[in-house]
Every structure is written in structure tokens, then in C-alpha cells.
Write a protein that holds these residues in place. Structure first.
Motif, PDB file in Angstrom:
ATOM      1  N   THR A 280     -10.629   1.988  -3.407  1.00 48.04           N
ATOM      2  CA  THR A 280      -9.252   3.130  -3.102  1.00 48.04           C
ATOM      3  C   THR A 280      -8.272   2.531  -2.451  1.00 48.04           C
ATOM      4  O   THR A 280      -6.742   2.669  -3.322  1.00 48.04           O
ATOM      5  CB  THR A 280     -10.073   3.837  -2.105  1.00 48.04           C
ATOM      6  N   ILE A 281      -7.987   2.140  -1.435  1.00 50.61           N
ATOM      7  CA  ILE A 281      -6.711   0.991  -0.641  1.00 50.61           C
ATOM      8  C   ILE A 281      -6.022   0.804  -1.736  1.00 50.61           C
ATOM      9  O   ILE A 281      -4.734   0.486  -1.846  1.00 50.61           O
ATOM     10  CB  ILE A 281      -6.754   0.324   0.423  1.00 50.61           C
ATOM     11  N   SER A 282      -6.510  -0.337  -2.533  1.00 47.36           N
ATOM     12  CA  SER A 282      -6.535  -0.919  -4.274  1.00 47.36           C
ATOM     13  C   SER A 282      -5.607  -0.254  -4.682  1.00 47.36           C
ATOM     14  O   SER A 282      -4.652  -0.677  -5.794  1.00 47.36           O
ATOM     15  CB  SER A 282      -7.037  -2.188  -4.088  1.00 47.36           C
ATOM     16  N   ALA A 283      -6.404   0.734  -5.739  1.00 46.71           N
ATOM     17  CA  ALA A 283      -5.856   1.531  -6.276  1.00 46.71           C
ATOM     18  C   ALA A 283      -4.835   2.258  -5.923  1.00 46.71           C
ATOM     19  O   ALA A 283      -4.029   2.600  -7.004  1.00 46.71           O
ATOM     20  CB  ALA A 283      -7.478   2.382  -6.556  1.00 46.71           C
ATOM     21  N   LEU A 284      -4.667   2.862  -4.839  1.00 47.76           N
ATOM     22  CA  LEU A 284      -3.649   3.834  -4.359  1.00 47.76           C
ATOM     23  C   LEU A 284      -1.888   2.711  -3.951  1.00 47.76           C
ATOM     24  O   LEU A 284      -0.716   2.916  -4.497  1.00 47.76           O
ATOM     25  CB  LEU A 284      -3.769   4.194  -2.516  1.00 47.76           C
TER      26      LEU A 284
END
Length: 536
Positions: A280-284
Motif C-alpha cells: 500500500t505504501i509503495s502504491a501511494l
């Protein structure tokens, strides 16, 4: 956003530099270099004709460091000085770059504070690496490119070309800045006939310099570099779905972690865990980076015949850096190799904030001041929490203690990961070789010894000659690492790290007698041979 007066800026910038100096000063060491820095110092132990083949991707920087060490001493603190100086200059360079591109005094100072407080920039202000120079060259190249874009001249193009070549030879990482500059130069030549001679000269000199570096150095790089970055997740790994997910998670989530100490959402461990939070952090992060570059690139693509706006090079640099990682040519998210794009990133963030600030101000009048205040407080906290701490090694003292009791028939086995520190500290006896070994070591050279000193250049694997040591030697001194608070601890403090090399010797029948000599992150243990070996 209320503007700072020039007198305030003249006071605040030195304070930011002073803050940067203070966060880095604690990383100076009176002990020996750890292995990742020690190999940079080893070329100072061989003739220049040999040293030029031991430079990896940083020929000019490596040769400079060789000369710097020869001018001074083998002391770690002396070798650290260039990194400290360039780390402080990088703070000022980023400030000046943002000012030149029209950012406000407040945002320019905030960008300088980012460089002063960034954990990875702090860390590499005490290491024997070129990464802070990457920031300086990125600022210089983008400044020269923008200056030439505004006022074209042959002199400006030649200066830009020569600085680009200098950056190549200092660090191959500069390609992520120089390539977009050359691309924009071609677009300008297509648009304006008066620039074509200038662009031709720029392409010939910069392109020729890169081709020369490729032929002489880059084409000979070890595959170990690629394998190392891929296995740590900083290159796209398509060998299976899990490795693909891990590499995408790592590149995205660790980009701002190294820069600003933001959470990654996943543990850094050899098992390569993939988590929902990490993805999720990577996608953000990916969405944020797309938002930074999309507007600038889209405006130009809609009207390609128009003059490229100032931030096109910065947007292309960030895009190119990600693209190189996706095609497995250059790492992204690894921290130190990302430093070269920090100036471009900060330019784009400042531009985005400047664009959004009036809208935010209309909704919440005091929001800008609150955001600036919170950003300053957060950056100061990050810098103070990540003061430099060098993983130094005290090797000379325990070696001297060992030599005082070592008999002529004793052997000394140096754990492979200490071989570079041994050579950099100028402890006899050793030799440097560029011969191929069993392990494809990324630096392209190895440290070897002559009896009674034995070095294994197999690194992760036991040496072929270990089984034969017992034929002529009845006592060994094994020199190895231990755990310590300043190290990614592999064992408790003052307990020797049982590497595969040491484990092989123990299995073959050598055993610890209990006698040892210790230094910071080093332990020398006495081994004697017991016939029959140890059970599996």
C-alpha cells in the motif's frame, strides 16, 4: 505564504548548514574502515596503473580518493573529510538551485533542510562514497541546462557538455540527469535552428565521454552488482510473482524511507516478506511520483512545438530513474543511489506546493504556515534521530596482541569480509589481485595473503585450501566480525559471527580454545585441530 527577507535567509542558510555539520560530526571515527568503505581505500596500496582498473562505476572519484589518502594518512577520519565537505556543499547547492528556478525563499530553505536532515545523506557524509557529489553535480547540470535554455550560446553548451562528462567520470549515476538534458537539447534543436550547432557539440562531447567510459570501465562491471541490487529488491525482479511483488514493494516503500525516515510497512529481512501495508505504501509513493511528473510532461506533450518549460528535465530525470529500475539497469529505492535525483524531486515538490498553495490558503488561511512549521519540526526531529554513526572496526589493536603471542608455525585466517579492512589498515601481509575468483565479487578485485596469512576470496563460501591447513599447522588464529550496537547485529556484542568460512573450519575439526583478543566489532579467536572433525 509570507516571504522571508534576504537578511533572514542569509542567517537561516548557515544555520541549516551548521545543523547538517552537527548531525554528521558524530560519524567521524578513529578506528579502521569497515569493508564497504575499505575497498575504496585499497587502490592507495597499489600503483596508479593498477588502481585505474579498480574503480568500478566511479573512476574519477576513486582516483581522487586514492590520492587523498596518499596525501594524508590511513586514518579513517582523514578519508572521511571529502564526504563531509561534499555533504555540506550539497545543502547549499540544493538551496541555490531552487532559488534559480524561482522557488520562494521559504521553500528553498526547506529543501536545503531536507538535505541537511536526510538520514541517507547524513550517513554518506561520513562514508567513502561519491553519493553526495551526485547531488552537487545534479544541481550544477540542471542549473547549467536551464541557463542555456534561457540564453542559448555555444559557450553555454560547451560548459554543460564538459560538466556532464566530468559527472560521468565521477559517478555513472549522473546518467539519470544527463540523459534528460540531452533529450531536451534535441527537442530544442528541432524547434530552433540557431541551437543546432550548439546541440551537436553538446551531444558529441557528452556522448563521446560516456562511450569512452563505457568501453574502458562500465562494460567490464561484474555481474555481482546486478545480482546484489536485484536480490535486495531495488531492481524489478520477474523470476516469480513473489519476487516481483517484493521488488515493487521495496522500490516504492523504501524510496522515502531512506530520504526522510518514513515507515516502509514491512521488515527488512533476508526472508523478503511481502505485506499489505508495504504494498500500500509503495502504491501511494508511486501515485505521488506520477502526480509530480504528470502535469509537467503532459503540458509539453500537448504542445511539443513549444519551448520546454524549466521543470521538464526534472520530470524526465525522475521518470528515467524509475524506468531504469524497471528494465533492471539501475537501482531505485536503495537510498544512496537515489541521491542523484533528490534535487529534481525537490524542484518538482516545490513547484507542486507553489501551485496548490493559493487554493489551500483560500480554504484554510493559516494552513501554509502550519504546514511549513510542521515540516521544519519533522525534519529537525528526523535529523536529530539519525545522527551519523560510523560502523567502525578496531582491528589493529587485537592484531598487535595476537602477533605478540603468535608462533612462527601458527596460521592466521582472516574472514573474507575483513580482508578489505585488513588491507586498508596496511596490516601485512597481503596482495591485491584482479584475477577471477569462484565468487563474482562486484568490486572486481580481491585481497589475498601469503602464508602464514590466509584470505579467502570465495566470500560466502569456504576456501578450497581450508581442509589442507591441518597438514602443516596445528594452531590457527581466526580474525572475524562480532555484533555491536553500531552494526546490523548478526550476533551479540563481543561474540564472534560464525560465517560459513568459520563454520567450515569448525566442522573440519578445528575448535575454539577460549583464548581470544577483541576490538570494536572484531574478535580474534584461537583454534586448534582435533582429529575426526565434528559430527554433522
Amino acid at each position: 505564504m509570507s516571504a522571508l527577507r534576504p537578511s533572514q535567509a542569509r542567517l537561516l542558510l548557515p544555520l541549516i548548514v551548521l545543523f547538517g555539520f552537527w548531525t554528521r560530526l558524530s560519524g567521524f571515527s578513529s578506528h579502521q574502515l569497515w569493508f564497504d568503505d575499505a575497498w575504496v581505500a585499497v587502490p592507495a596500496k597499489v600503483p596508479l596503473g593498477e588502481a585505474i582498473h579498480m574503480v568500478n562505476t566511479t573512476p574519477l572519484f576513486s582516483i581522487f580518493m586514492r590520492q587523498w589518502i596518499l596525501w594524508g594518512s590511513d586514518a579513517t577520519w582523514w578519508a572521511q573529510i571529502p564526504a563531509l565537505v561534499t555533504g555540506l556543499i550539497a545543502i547549499v547547492a540544493v538551496y541555490r538551485l531552487l532559488k534559480y528556478f524561482g522557488s520562494s525563499e521559504t521553500l528553498s530553505l526547506l529543501a536545503a533542510l531536507v538535505i541537511a536532515a536526510s538520514p541517507i545523506v547524513i550517513d554518506y557524509s561520513t562514508r567513502l562514497k561519491q553519493y553526495n557529489l551526485d547531488i552537487i553535480f545534479a544541481c550544477l547540470i540542471m542549473w547549467l541546462a536551464e541557463k542555456w535554455r534561457r540564453t542559448p550560446s555555444l559557450r553555454g553548451a560547451l560548459t554543460l557538455a564538459l560538466v556532464s562528462v566530468l559527472s560521468f567520470f565521477t559517478s555513472a549515476s549522473s546518467i539519470v540527469i544527463v540523459a534528460p538534458v540531452l533529450g531536451v537539447a534535441v527537442l530544442l534543436a528541432w524547434r530552433e535552428k540557431t541551437r543546432r550547432l550548439q546541440v551537436g557539440a553538446l551531444l558529441a562531447i557528452a556522448g563521446g565521454g560516456f562511450v569512452f567510459e563505457w568501453i574502458v570501465w562500465l562494460s567490464h562491471l561484474s555481474n555481482g552488482l546486478y545480482v546484489g541490487w536485484r536480490n535486495r529488491g531495488y531492481l524489478l525482479d520477474t523470476r516469480n510473482l513473489r519476487k516481483l511483488a517484493y521488488s515493487l514493494q521495496t522500490m516504492g516503500s523504501q524510496f522515502f524511507h531512506w530520504m526522510l525516515d518514513l515507515p516502509t510497512g514491512h521488515p527488512r529481512d533476508p526472508d523478503h516478506h511481502v505485506t499489505i501495508l508495504g504494498l500500500t505504501i509503495s502504491a501511494l509513493v508511486a501515485l505521488f511520483l506520477v502526480a509530480l511528473v504528470a502535469g509537467t510532461l503532459w503540458r509539453y506533450l500537448r504542445r511539443p512545438l513549444n519551448m520546454p518549460e524549466p521543470l521538464v528535465i526534472a520530470a524526465l530525470a525522475l521518470t528515467f530513474s524509475v524506468a531504469l529500475a524497471l528494465v533492471r539497469r539501475s537501482p531505485f529505492g536503495g537510498g544512496r543511489t537515489d541521491e542523484v535525483i533528490y534535487p529534481a524531486l525537490l524542484l518538482l515538490i516545490a513547484a507542486l506546493f507553489t501551485q496548490l498553495q493559493p487554493r489551500i490558503q483560500r480554504v484554510v488561511p493559516q494552513a501554509t504556515k502550519v504546514l511549513i512549521a510542521c515540516s521544519v519540526a519533522a525534519l529537525l526531529f528526523v535529523g536529530l534521530s539519525n545522527r551519523a554513526h560510523y560502523p567502525s572496526i578496531e582491528l589493529k589493536a587485537p592484531v598487535a596482541q595476537m602477533e605478540a603471542v603468535r608462533e612462527a608455525t601458527d596460521g592466521v585466517v582472516i574472514d573474507p569480509w575483513l580482508s578489505f579492512t585488513w588491507a586498508a589498515a596496511n596490516i601485512p601481509t597481503f596482495a591485491v589481485t584482479r584475477e577471477k575468483s569462484f565468487f563474482d565479487w562486484s568490486q572486481g578485485f580481491h585481497v589475498r595473503g601469503a602464508p602464514p596469512y590466509f584470505f579467502s576470496d570465495y566470500y560466502f563460501h569456504p576456501s578450497w585450501y581450508y581442509p589442507y591447513l591441518k597438514d602443516t599447522i596445528t594452531r590457527l588464529w581466526y580474525v572475524a566480525e562480532t555484533g555491536s550496537p553500531a552494526w546490523p547485529a548478526t550476533s551479540p556484542r563481543d561474540q564472534i559471527y560464525v560465517s560459513r568460512n568459520l563454520a567450515a573450519l569448525l566442522k573440519q575439526g578445528w575448535y575454539e580454545t577460549g583464548r581470544s583478543f577483541s576490538g570494536d566489532h572484531v574478535k580474534i579467536v584461537e583454534l586448534k585441530f582435533r582429529s575426526g572433525g565434528l559430527p554433522d
